[in-house]
Write a protein that holds these residues in place. Structure first.
Motif, PDB file in Angstrom:
ATOM      1  N   PHE A 162       0.835  -1.200   0.000  1.00  0.00           N
ATOM      2  CA  PHE A 162       0.000   0.000   0.000  1.00  0.00           C
ATOM      3  C   PHE A 162       0.870   1.250   0.000  1.00  0.00           C
ATOM      4  O   PHE A 162       1.971   1.268   0.573  1.00  0.00           O
ATOM      5  N   ASP A 163       0.343   2.271  -0.640  1.00  0.00           N
ATOM      6  CA  ASP A 163       1.011   3.567  -0.671  1.00  0.00           C
ATOM      7  C   ASP A 163       1.048   4.162   0.737  1.00  0.00           C
ATOM      8  O   ASP A 163       0.106   3.977   1.514  1.00  0.00           O
ATOM      9  N   PRO A 164       2.136   4.874   1.121  1.00  0.00           N
ATOM     10  CA  PRO A 164       2.157   5.494   2.456  1.00  0.00           C
ATOM     11  C   PRO A 164       1.031   6.479   2.710  1.00  0.00           C
ATOM     12  O   PRO A 164       0.698   6.764   3.865  1.00  0.00           O
ATOM     13  N   GLN A 165       0.413   6.986   1.646  1.00  0.00           N
ATOM     14  CA  GLN A 165      -0.686   7.940   1.813  1.00  0.00           C
ATOM     15  C   GLN A 165      -1.930   7.289   2.415  1.00  0.00           C
ATOM     16  O   GLN A 165      -2.823   7.990   2.903  1.00  0.00           O
ATOM     17  N   PHE A 166      -2.005   5.946   2.402  1.00  0.00           N
ATOM     18  CA  PHE A 166      -3.142   5.267   3.003  1.00  0.00           C
ATOM     19  C   PHE A 166      -3.192   5.466   4.515  1.00  0.00           C
ATOM     20  O   PHE A 166      -4.256   5.297   5.114  1.00  0.00           O
ATOM     21  N   ASP A 167      -2.059   5.791   5.126  1.00  0.00           N
ATOM     22  CA  ASP A 167      -2.019   5.973   6.580  1.00  0.00           C
ATOM     23  C   ASP A 167      -2.173   7.427   6.993  1.00  0.00           C
ATOM     24  O   ASP A 167      -2.139   7.731   8.194  1.00  0.00           O
ATOM     25  N   THR A 168      -2.326   8.333   6.034  1.00  0.00           N
ATOM     26  CA  THR A 168      -2.384   9.756   6.375  1.00  0.00           C
ATOM     27  C   THR A 168      -3.809  10.255   6.589  1.00  0.00           C
ATOM     28  O   THR A 168      -4.032  11.146   7.391  1.00  0.00           O
ATOM     29  N   GLU A 169      -4.781   9.676   5.868  1.00  0.00           N
ATOM     30  CA  GLU A 169      -6.159  10.156   5.958  1.00  0.00           C
ATOM     31  C   GLU A 169      -7.069   9.015   6.411  1.00  0.00           C
ATOM     32  O   GLU A 169      -6.831   7.845   6.068  1.00  0.00           O
ATOM     33  N   THR A 191      -1.627   2.011  -5.244  1.00  0.00           N
ATOM     34  CA  THR A 191      -0.928   3.287  -5.242  1.00  0.00           C
ATOM     35  C   THR A 191      -1.925   4.419  -5.451  1.00  0.00           C
ATOM     36  O   THR A 191      -2.843   4.300  -6.275  1.00  0.00           O
ATOM     37  N   ILE A 192      -1.743   5.506  -4.707  1.00  0.00           N
ATOM     38  CA  ILE A 192      -2.615   6.676  -4.820  1.00  0.00           C
ATOM     39  C   ILE A 192      -1.901   7.738  -5.649  1.00  0.00           C
ATOM     40  O   ILE A 192      -0.830   8.233  -5.263  1.00  0.00           O
TER      41      ILE A 192
END
Length: 342
Positions: free
Chosen positions: A166-173, A207-208
């Motif tokens: 998973f892209d690291p952006q999945f843990d930001t929002e 990926t986002i």
């Protein structure tokens, strides 16, 4: 030639792990530091009795509505091939409500669902739902490419368990974190599943980019994590996240989402504006050409030679003119006779 010599202490299938020594040419092993470093541990083989360890009973129902095209049908078949814990069902009628899917999943003994919904024979939507309590997410599927279409060089064992990246952006929002957990429970093959193989040789990546989720499938070909793409590939554009299964209160709505109808309308308006602009340019060029022609054809000196004519009184004849009498010569000589008379 080298052979493997096992130490005693291990049992049959389903037993403990065993230690193995590397022996060259069948000779007795030497008790040296080099030999001690060559000892490796072989995991126990997977036996039928290990199915009792199958704790994660995730089953995913993958089916669609009527009206899908061949590309969507091939995509569904590819997902069923990659995910051994899936089940299939017949196409659902368009007139049925989406809440009927919960009953279908209950009949099929499935607690997750991937439902492909086709509209206008050109738009494809995908529902990822946790049945029957939710949550569920609705996506617009774009840029679909199937396994048969891509013809990539990658390949993996059928039924093997994938790694999920998973892209690291999945843990930001928070809404991305919810989708991450939903994807993990849906796409990951449960351990010790009866139809799965005890190997990990491919990776599912999420990926986002550009406010969309890009799905790719790669094969792990070397121990240094070098990968080759297998397929399929598609892009998920998030629309809404609902609290319930296929409905309920809206938890999140994507502000960047643009419906396909609006997108096509914008394209048509842009095309129409370009055509109108071209038509206006043509009309302006036509006016300029006519103005130039008038300027060239008109001569200023033509008015110098224009002299007014004398005005004559208007005479009106009240009587018809007399007819002129023309005498005709009945005995008119022919041309040949006239020449002879001369």
């Amino acid at each position: 030639m080298s052979a493997l010599k096992r130490k005693r202490g291990g049992k049959g299938p389903g037993g403990k792990a065993k230690k193995v020594k590397l022996v060259e040419n069948g000779n007795k092993p030497q008790t040296t530091e080099m030999e001690q470093n060559k000892e490796i541990t072989v995991p126990p083989p997977v036996d039928i009795t290990t199915w009792t360890n199958w704790r994660n009973k995730e089953r995913v129902l993958v089916f669609s509505s009527r009206g899908i095209n061949f590309r969507t049908r091939h995509l569904m078949q590819d997902l069923r091939t990659m995910m051994p814990h899936t089940k299939a069902d017949t196409k659902m009628d368009r007139k049925d409500k989406l809440f009927v899917i919960n009953e279908v999943c209950e009949i099929k003994n499935c607690n997750k669902c991937l439902f492909f919904e086709a509209k206008k024979k050109q738009d494809l939507y995908m529902w990822v739902a946790n049945v029957p309590h939710g949550p569920s997410a609705k996506f617009l599927v774009q840029n679909v490419h199937t396994l048969a279409e891509l013809k990539m060089t990658g390949n993996c064992l059928k039924g093997s368990r994938p790694l999920l990246s998973f892209d690291p952006q999945f843990d930001t929002e928070p809404h991305y974190a919810l989708l991450k957990e939903l994807f993990i429970q849906t796409f990951s093959t449960p351990q010790y599943h009866p139809r799965s193989q005890p190997f990990v040789d491919h990776v599912f990546t999420f990926t986002i980019t550009d406010n969309r989720i890009w799905f790719r499938n790669y094969q792990i070909i070397e121990e240094d994590a070098s990968m080759v793409e297998i397929g399929p590939r598609f892009v998920l554009n998030l629309i809404k996240i609902f609290q319930g299964s296929f409905g309920g209160p809206t938890l999140f709505e994507n502000p960047h989402f643009e419906s396909p109808n609006t997108h096509r309308r914008v394209i048509r308006m842009a095309t129409a504006s370009r055509l109108r602009e071209k038509q206006m340019v043509k009309e302006l060029q036509k006016l300029k050409r006519t103005e130039n022609k008038e300027a060239v054809t008109r001569d200023v000196t033509d008015d110098v030679f224009a002299t007014p004519a004398e005005e004559r009184p208007v005479h009106i004849e009240l009587e018809a003119p007399a007819a002129k009498v023309v005498k005709k010569n009945k005995h008119k000589a022919f041309k040949r006779q006239r020449k002879q008379n001369r």
